[in-house]
Write an enzyme that holds these catalytic residues in place. Structure first.
Site, PDB file in Angstrom:
ATOM      1  N   ALA A 163      37.197  39.948  31.410  1.00  0.00           N
ATOM      2  CA  ALA A 163      37.368  40.249  32.841  1.00  0.00           C
ATOM      3  C   ALA A 163      36.233  41.071  33.435  1.00  0.00           C
ATOM      4  O   ALA A 163      36.300  41.442  34.612  1.00  0.00           O
ATOM      5  CB  ALA A 163      38.705  40.930  33.128  1.00  0.00           C
ATOM      6  N   ALA A 164      35.175  41.329  32.662  1.00  0.00           N
ATOM      7  CA  ALA A 164      34.042  42.060  33.238  1.00  0.00           C
ATOM      8  C   ALA A 164      33.426  41.276  34.394  1.00  0.00           C
ATOM      9  O   ALA A 164      33.071  41.849  35.432  1.00  0.00           O
ATOM     10  CB  ALA A 164      32.996  42.345  32.166  1.00  0.00           C
ATOM     11  N   GLY A 165      33.310  39.961  34.220  1.00  0.00           N
ATOM     12  CA  GLY A 165      32.781  39.133  35.299  1.00  0.00           C
ATOM     13  C   GLY A 165      33.691  39.106  36.509  1.00  0.00           C
ATOM     14  O   GLY A 165      33.228  39.106  37.657  1.00  0.00           O
ATOM     15  N   ASP A 166      34.997  39.096  36.277  1.00  0.00           N
ATOM     16  CA  ASP A 166      35.950  39.133  37.385  1.00  0.00           C
ATOM     17  C   ASP A 166      35.849  40.455  38.135  1.00  0.00           C
ATOM     18  O   ASP A 166      35.913  40.493  39.370  1.00  0.00           O
ATOM     19  CB  ASP A 166      37.377  38.949  36.860  1.00  0.00           C
ATOM     20  CG  ASP A 166      37.563  37.614  36.162  1.00  0.00           C
ATOM     21  OD1 ASP A 166      37.197  36.584  36.751  1.00  0.00           O
ATOM     22  OD2 ASP A 166      38.057  37.603  35.031  1.00  0.00           O
TER      23      ASP A 166
END
Length: 212
Positions: A153-156
């Site tokens: 979820a780092a990209g989210d």
């Protein structure tokens, strides 16, 4: 009802198996029911977990300038069916960039995406931060170094913070810094939704690093 199985390595990197569930049923008829809300928004953030035919339909419905459109091409699919000139910002990671353009070279792949009509490319490069590729500049934005527990979820987190920053009138460059900060904070926790930081956490984190 969308479901993911997330596999995390000892170094915190992840691989994700995704089942769309109800997301597959976000269709043109549904878009029509919420189109007024979308049209009145300043920023629209989309990704490929809903049908690409729905995304294409919505992009063709939008007026030329508003809302600003951010597309996260995850999971990666060909952009050939999309009116890419209506995409203001596309935010692939390196794997998605290679899938879309045939190269993992950020500058070459980014320019290929620009040639499709997309206005700006932000390539997320994990622990190295992010690159902005535009017609008039190529710029690197370094990451914030944190103890990595889980990159899920780092990209989210990056995309969400970027969208908030732009909706509030910050520059694209400032938005990328916000995105890097939110992505870094997400990496310090396990899980997807539980790892997403609150606004106050991002602001405190940026203040610590003397960013505005």
């Amino acid at each position: 009802t969308g479901t993911t199985a997330i596999f995390v390595s000892p170094s915190g990197e992840n691989a994700i198996l995704y089942l769309a569930g109800a997301n597959r049923h976000v269709d043109e008829a549904y878009v029509d029911t919420v189109l007024d809300v979308i049209m009145s928004s300043s920023v629209l953030l989309m990704q490929f977990e809903i049908p690409i035919t729905t995304i294409a339909y919505l992009l063709r419905k939008l007026p030329p300038a508003k809302p600003l459109v951010i597309l996260d091409p995850a999971p990666a699919y060909s952009l050939s069916s999309l009116p890419t000139n209506r995409i203001d910002i596309i935010t692939p990671n390196v794997t998605e960039l290679e899938s879309l353009t045939g190269t993992s070279n950020v500058e070459i792949g980014g320019k290929k995406l620009l040639n499709t009509g997309v206005k700006h490319v932000i390539c997320k490069v994990g622990e190295e931060g992010a690159w902005l590729i535009a017609r008039d500049q190529i710029r690197h934005f370094p990451s914030f170094h944190v103890p990595v527990v889980d990159t899920t979820a780092a990209g989210d987190a990056f995309n969400g913070a970027l969208a908030v920053a732009l909706a509030e009138g910050l520059s694209l460059e400032e938005g990328i810094v916000w995105g890097n900060a939110a992505g870094a904070l997400a990496c310090t926790r396990r899980g997807a939704q539980p790892s997403l930081p609150f606004r106050e956490e991002v602001e405190k984190f940026l203040a610590l690093y003397k960013y505005k």
